[in-house]
Design a protein around this motif. Structure first.
Motif, mmCIF file in Angstrom:
data_model
loop_
_atom_site.group_PDB
_atom_site.id
_atom_site.type_symbol
_atom_site.label_atom_id
_atom_site.label_comp_id
_atom_site.label_asym_id
_atom_site.label_seq_id
_atom_site.Cartn_x
_atom_site.Cartn_y
_atom_site.Cartn_z
ATOM 1 N N GLU A 43 0.832 -1.203 0.000
ATOM 2 C CA GLU A 43 0.000 0.000 0.000
ATOM 3 C C GLU A 43 0.869 1.256 0.000
ATOM 4 O O GLU A 43 0.571 2.222 -0.701
ATOM 5 C CB GLU A 43 -0.898 0.021 1.234
ATOM 6 C CG GLU A 43 -2.109 -0.883 1.138
ATOM 7 C CD GLU A 43 -3.049 -0.681 2.310
ATOM 8 O OE1 GLU A 43 -4.215 -1.092 2.192
ATOM 9 O OE2 GLU A 43 -2.626 -0.109 3.338
ATOM 10 N N VAL A 71 2.302 1.889 -3.461
ATOM 11 C CA VAL A 71 1.316 2.453 -4.379
ATOM 12 C C VAL A 71 1.101 3.936 -4.070
ATOM 13 O O VAL A 71 1.048 4.777 -4.975
ATOM 14 C CB VAL A 71 -0.021 1.687 -4.286
ATOM 15 C CG1 VAL A 71 -1.103 2.408 -5.080
ATOM 16 C CG2 VAL A 71 0.149 0.266 -4.806
ATOM 17 N N LEU A 110 1.816 7.386 -6.407
ATOM 18 C CA LEU A 110 0.767 8.354 -6.735
ATOM 19 C C LEU A 110 1.064 9.735 -6.151
ATOM 20 O O LEU A 110 0.199 10.616 -6.165
ATOM 21 C CB LEU A 110 -0.572 7.860 -6.183
ATOM 22 C CG LEU A 110 -1.111 6.558 -6.788
ATOM 23 C CD1 LEU A 110 -2.317 6.068 -6.003
ATOM 24 C CD2 LEU A 110 -1.478 6.743 -8.256
ATOM 25 N N ARG A 133 -8.773 8.953 -10.211
ATOM 26 C CA ARG A 133 -7.730 8.080 -10.772
ATOM 27 C C ARG A 133 -6.823 7.568 -9.649
ATOM 28 O O ARG A 133 -6.456 6.390 -9.629
ATOM 29 C CB ARG A 133 -6.926 8.833 -11.820
ATOM 30 C CG ARG A 133 -5.952 7.951 -12.624
ATOM 31 C CD ARG A 133 -5.323 8.729 -13.755
ATOM 32 N NE ARG A 133 -6.308 9.247 -14.676
ATOM 33 C CZ ARG A 133 -6.901 8.530 -15.619
ATOM 34 N NH1 ARG A 133 -6.585 7.250 -15.772
ATOM 35 N NH2 ARG A 133 -7.785 9.084 -16.417
ATOM 36 N N GLN A 134 -6.472 8.433 -8.716
ATOM 37 C CA GLN A 134 -5.655 8.001 -7.581
ATOM 38 C C GLN A 134 -6.407 6.999 -6.713
ATOM 39 O O GLN A 134 -5.838 5.996 -6.265
ATOM 40 C CB GLN A 134 -5.240 9.215 -6.742
ATOM 41 C CG GLN A 134 -4.173 10.091 -7.375
ATOM 42 C CD GLN A 134 -3.922 11.339 -6.559
ATOM 43 O OE1 GLN A 134 -4.843 12.062 -6.203
ATOM 44 N NE2 GLN A 134 -2.650 11.607 -6.259
ATOM 45 N N ALA A 178 -8.766 4.957 -7.626
ATOM 46 C CA ALA A 178 -8.841 3.678 -8.329
ATOM 47 C C ALA A 178 -7.540 2.900 -8.171
ATOM 48 O O ALA A 178 -7.541 1.686 -7.915
ATOM 49 C CB ALA A 178 -9.164 3.906 -9.803
ATOM 50 N N ALA A 179 -6.419 3.590 -8.290
ATOM 51 C CA ALA A 179 -5.125 2.924 -8.140
ATOM 52 C C ALA A 179 -4.936 2.415 -6.711
ATOM 53 O O ALA A 179 -4.396 1.326 -6.494
ATOM 54 C CB ALA A 179 -4.004 3.889 -8.517
ATOM 55 N N LEU A 180 -5.374 3.199 -5.717
ATOM 56 C CA LEU A 180 -5.266 2.754 -4.334
ATOM 57 C C LEU A 180 -6.093 1.509 -4.080
ATOM 58 O O LEU A 180 -5.741 0.669 -3.245
ATOM 59 C CB LEU A 180 -5.727 3.876 -3.386
ATOM 60 C CG LEU A 180 -4.799 5.092 -3.259
ATOM 61 C CD1 LEU A 180 -5.494 6.205 -2.488
ATOM 62 C CD2 LEU A 180 -3.484 4.708 -2.580
ATOM 63 N N ASP A 181 -7.211 1.381 -4.794
ATOM 64 C CA ASP A 181 -8.080 0.220 -4.629
ATOM 65 C C ASP A 181 -7.691 -0.935 -5.540
ATOM 66 O O ASP A 181 -8.265 -2.019 -5.459
ATOM 67 C CB ASP A 181 -9.538 0.621 -4.893
ATOM 68 C CG ASP A 181 -10.519 -0.191 -4.066
ATOM 69 O OD1 ASP A 181 -10.079 -0.775 -3.048
ATOM 70 O OD2 ASP A 181 -11.707 -0.246 -4.415
ATOM 71 N N GLY A 182 -6.747 -0.700 -6.450
ATOM 72 C CA GLY A 182 -6.310 -1.741 -7.365
ATOM 73 C C GLY A 182 -7.344 -2.109 -8.408
ATOM 74 O O GLY A 182 -7.426 -3.267 -8.837
ATOM 75 N N SER A 234 -9.889 -0.541 -11.975
ATOM 76 C CA SER A 234 -9.894 0.412 -13.081
ATOM 77 C C SER A 234 -10.851 1.562 -12.785
ATOM 78 O O SER A 234 -11.705 1.475 -11.895
ATOM 79 C CB SER A 234 -10.328 -0.280 -14.374
ATOM 80 O OG SER A 234 -11.684 -0.691 -14.278
ATOM 81 N N MET A 235 -10.724 2.649 -13.539
ATOM 82 C CA MET A 235 -11.611 3.796 -13.356
ATOM 83 C C MET A 235 -13.080 3.436 -13.592
ATOM 84 O O MET A 235 -13.946 3.809 -12.802
ATOM 85 C CB MET A 235 -11.176 4.935 -14.276
ATOM 86 C CG MET A 235 -9.972 5.707 -13.762
ATOM 87 S SD MET A 235 -10.434 6.832 -12.434
ATOM 88 C CE MET A 235 -11.300 8.086 -13.379
#
Length: 444
Positions: free
Chosen positions: A343, A346, A350, A413-414, A416-420, A422-423
């Motif tokens: 985590e 990631v 970001l 977008r951030q 989504a990346a934190l949650d693994g 896609s948008m």
């Protein structure tokens, strides 16, 4: 920030704001909000509101938040809150302006105070009312204390400069991670450790040129213009007036140095360090607990104990997790440590603080209705819901939820990346969560 005569410009304001917001929501439940739409009833409604909020404040006067230190002059959060509440009668224009914003929102959305997101909307309006009143009261008291002219806007400017200094001090302290921006602030490329980092011991040592360059650097390094470089006219002339900035910064520094001589620093500095370490442990342990629960782990009932809310006062949003007791010998298993490390990696990628997820979990509003409804959703999904319903910047958000670079929630977008995910998946789950909130609200 300390200035002569002011009471509400220091660290305790955040707790004053939250306490008044919480008690105001209780008061609104007892008032006929439709009277906000009738100017002839505003005076009577102010009396009823004041009585209801004062009663709520007194009921919670023994709570941890109410008894907390509100400023460096020994006034508690409760005392400051009650004092500012009664200032509304001396300055009814702030109440009338608040009623006008409620009427305008009603014209757009109808009886919005009955909606699922009403608490957040009403709290924001209350916050704005008391923020304006705070600066008016402190400006008047500054005039009495110094004999010099002052306006609420000037108090706001003092606070902006104090905030700018603290931001610059943070960048200086981590200059290795922010070499380009620190170089831009100093006006030269860095070659080794800059001496200014060691020389600036207080706001009195912060040069006006650094503040101007810091503001100018924010668009390049933070993605948004700094306060001196926005389109707003509030500070338009200040960026071209380094002498005025220097005078105001010097005044803040001189008064803080003078007033600090009356503080018993030896008594409290050690306690402050211990408190900071304790909070670090609290955030760490709470983040690990959230992670373990998310992974299906279990806890012994006698190992983690939630703190009970004070009698007669409902626990509400906090900038930290609920108080908990954890055995020092407890060490998270390797797989959890690896997940925490992932985590952090990631978050760093970001451009968020490495411990963003841990601290954001710890700052969740543990007793809130929204969290109870969305308890099965991940933290990034819940933040995406708030992003949609309340916007990226809302005064009710805990600081730990915000991206330090923007002062707002992370972008979708951030998140989504934190949650693994896609948008499109984030948007789909966010919309489903919002539908769940609306359904739960309709069923209440």
């Amino acid at each position: 920030m300390r200035l002569p005569g002011t009471r509400y410009q220091e660290h305790g304001w955040e707790q004053v704001r939250k306490l008044l917001g919480h008690c105001s929501l209780q008061a609104f439940q007892r008032l006929d909000m439709h009277h906000m739409l009738e100017p002839a009833r505003h005076a009577a409604l102010l009396d009823a509101y004041t009585d209801a909020v004062a009663a709520a404040l007194r009921a919670g006067a023994r709570s941890g938040r109410a008894e907390a230190e509100g400023n460096s002059y020994g006034e508690s959060v409760y005392e400051l809150s009650l004092g500012l509440l009664y200032e509304l009668h001396a300055h009814p224009g702030f109440w009338q302006a608040f009623a006008a914003t409620v009427a305008a929102e009603h014209a757009r959305s109808g009886a919005f105070w009955l909606d699922a997101a009403a608490d957040g909307v009403m709290r924001k309006k209350v916050n704005d009312m008391y923020a304006g009143l705070r600066d008016k009261v402190d400006a008047d008291n500054y005039i009495v204390a110094t004999g010099r002219d002052c306006s609420p806007n000037k108090i706001y400017t003092y606070r902006m400069l104090d905030t700018a200094y603290r931001e610059i001090a943070g960048l200086f302290a981590a200059w290795r991670e922010h070499q380009d921006q620190v170089g831009a602030i100093l006006g030269r490329a860095l070659e080794g450790s800059p001496i200014e980092v060691r020389q600036m011991k207080s706001i009195g040592g912060c040069k006006a040129e650094w503040i101007i360059r810091w503001s100018e650097s924010l668009e390049r390094f933070g993605g948004a213009p700094g306060p001196l470089h926005t389109r707003s006219k509030r500070f338009a002339s200040l960026k071209n007036s380094p002498g005025k900035i220097a005078d105001m910064v010097t005044e803040i520094g001189d008064y803080e140095e003078l007033s600090s001589n009356m503080d018993s620093a030896d008594d409290w500095q050690g306690d402050a360090g211990e408190a900071a370490s304790w909070l670090e442990d609290l955030w760490r342990v709470s983040g690990e607990s959230e992670l373990r629960e998310a992974q299906g782990g279990a806890f012994d009932d006698d190992r983690i104990l939630a703190a009970a809310a004070p009698d007669g006062f409902e626990a509400e949003e906090r900038d930290g997790a609920a108080d908990i007791l954890v055995e020092e010998e407890d060490i998270p298993p390797a797989r959890e440590a690896a997940a925490v490390a992932a985590e952090r990696e990631v978050a760093e990628a970001l451009s968020l603080p490495p411990r963003y997820m841990e601290l954001a979990r710890a700052a969740q509003q543990t007793g809130s209705w929204a969290l109870r409804v969305l308890g099965d959703e991940s933290l990034p999904i819940r933040l995406a819901v708030y992003h949609k319903l309340l916007g990226a910047a809302d005064d009710t958000y805990p600081n730990a939820w915000l991206d330090p670079a923007s002062g707002e929630l992370p972008t979708l977008r951030q998140l989504a990346a934190l949650d693994g995910i896609s948008m499109p998946t984030l948007r789909k789950r966010r919309n489903e969560a919002i539908d769940k909130l609306h359904a739960a609200s309709a069923a209440r």
